[in-house]
Motif scaffolding. Sequence first.
Motif, PDB file in Angstrom:
ATOM      1  N   SER A   1      12.176 -55.691  12.590  1.00 18.82           N
ATOM      2  CA  SER A   1      13.246 -54.769  12.228  1.00 18.82           C
ATOM      3  C   SER A   1      12.743 -53.332  12.303  1.00 18.82           C
ATOM      4  N   GLY A   2      13.617 -52.440  12.770  1.00 19.46           N
ATOM      5  CA  GLY A   2      13.203 -51.048  12.855  1.00 19.46           C
ATOM      6  C   GLY A   2      14.332 -50.130  13.270  1.00 19.46           C
ATOM      7  N   TYR A   3      13.943 -48.947  13.767  1.00 17.21           N
ATOM      8  CA  TYR A   3      14.906 -47.910  14.110  1.00 17.21           C
ATOM      9  C   TYR A   3      14.609 -47.382  15.509  1.00 17.21           C
ATOM     10  N   SER A   4      15.680 -47.089  16.258  1.00 12.25           N
ATOM     11  CA  SER A   4      15.507 -46.553  17.609  1.00 12.25           C
ATOM     12  C   SER A   4      16.742 -45.752  17.989  1.00 12.25           C
TER      13      SER A   4
ATOM     14  N   PRO B   1      11.530 -38.232  13.951  1.00 10.74           N
ATOM     15  CA  PRO B   1      10.361 -39.126  14.005  1.00 10.74           C
ATOM     16  C   PRO B   1      10.101 -39.772  12.651  1.00 10.74           C
ATOM     17  N   ASN B   2       9.642 -41.019  12.708  1.00 11.29           N
ATOM     18  CA  ASN B   2       9.257 -41.758  11.496  1.00 11.29           C
ATOM     19  C   ASN B   2      10.325 -41.714  10.403  1.00 11.29           C
TER      20      ASN B   2
ATOM     21  N   ALA C   1      19.660 -46.117  15.344  1.00  8.68           N
ATOM     22  CA  ALA C   1      20.354 -47.375  15.083  1.00  8.68           C
ATOM     23  C   ALA C   1      19.382 -48.342  14.435  1.00  8.68           C
ATOM     24  N   GLU C   2      19.899 -49.194  13.577  1.00  9.47           N
ATOM     25  CA  GLU C   2      19.081 -50.302  13.094  1.00  9.47           C
ATOM     26  C   GLU C   2      18.932 -51.284  14.264  1.00  9.47           C
ATOM     27  N   VAL C   3      17.701 -51.604  14.604  1.00  5.28           N
ATOM     28  CA  VAL C   3      17.462 -52.439  15.782  1.00  5.28           C
ATOM     29  C   VAL C   3      16.467 -53.550  15.472  1.00  5.28           C
TER      30      VAL C   3
ATOM     31  N   TYR D   1      10.497 -47.345  15.742  1.00  6.04           N
ATOM     32  CA  TYR D   1       9.813 -47.141  14.465  1.00  6.04           C
ATOM     33  C   TYR D   1      10.045 -48.375  13.592  1.00  6.04           C
ATOM     34  N   PRO D   2       9.002 -49.135  13.289  1.00  8.97           N
ATOM     35  CA  PRO D   2       9.186 -50.308  12.420  1.00  8.97           C
ATOM     36  C   PRO D   2       9.761 -49.903  11.068  1.00  8.97           C
TER      37      PRO D   2
END
Length: 234
Positions: free
Chosen positions: A78-81, A86-87, A101-103, A185-186
Motif C-alpha cells: 500500500s502506498g501513494y503515487s 514528496p514523502n 492517489a492511494e495505490v 511512496y510506501p
Amino acid sequence: MVTSNLSRRITLLGLIALTGAFAPAAANAEPVDKPAKASPASADKKEKKLEVATFGNGCFWCTEAVFEELKGVESAVSGYSGGRVPNPTYEQVCTGATGHAEVIQVTYDPEAISFPELLEVFWMTHDPTTLNQQGPDHGTQYRSAVFYHNDEQRKEAEYYKQRLDESGAFNAPIVTEITEFKKFYPAEDYHQQYFEANPRQPYCRAVVKPKVIKFRKAFKDKLKVNDKSHDEEE
C-alpha cells in the motif's frame, strides 16, 4: 507451472460476465479478444524476473487484500503515487491537497500471471465509472488509475479500457486515468496487510470483507489458496 499464452489472455467475455458482482454492467455486450501476441521467449531461467504494476482503485485496504492473494504476485504494498508532494503522510493525502492517489504497488512474476490478467482483476474489483469515488470513499485520492511503468503496460491498459467502453461492459464511460508512473511512496506500516491484521475493524467488516469474498468467488482459480470458506464466516 506456466500456463499457455492462450489461457493467460484476458477476454472481455469473462470480464463482462463478472463485472456485475462489483459494478453495474450492461447486458448483451459482445466479447472482444485481444489479437494474439507472440509468446515470450521461453528459457531455462533459474531466477524469476519480476515486474511491477501500480494501480489506484479506491482504498488501499481493499485493493491490497485482493492483489496479495493472486498466484504469481510476490508482494502488494500500500502506498501513494501520482501527486506533487514528496514523502506524503496518510493525513496529508486524505486532504486531497497532495494530488496523490492511494495505490497498490504489485510485484509479480509475469511467467505466472500476466499484466492483462492483473488489469482484469483491477477493473473487475472496483467501479471505474465513478470519478474520484469508490463507494463511501470520496476524493481524488480514491480515483481510478493505472500508473504504467513502460510503454507495453500503457498500450495494454489503453487497449482494454477502450474495448470495455466499446463493449458496454459498464453502464457509464470508464474514467480510469492512465498515466506514466513517476514515484511510489510506501504508506505507513500500520496500513500494510491492514485487512489481515484488522478483520473486525468496522470498515473492514462493512466494505473490505464483502469485496474480498466476491473476488475470491470470481477468481477462485487464480488464488494462491483456494479454500477461503472459513474466512467468509461471521
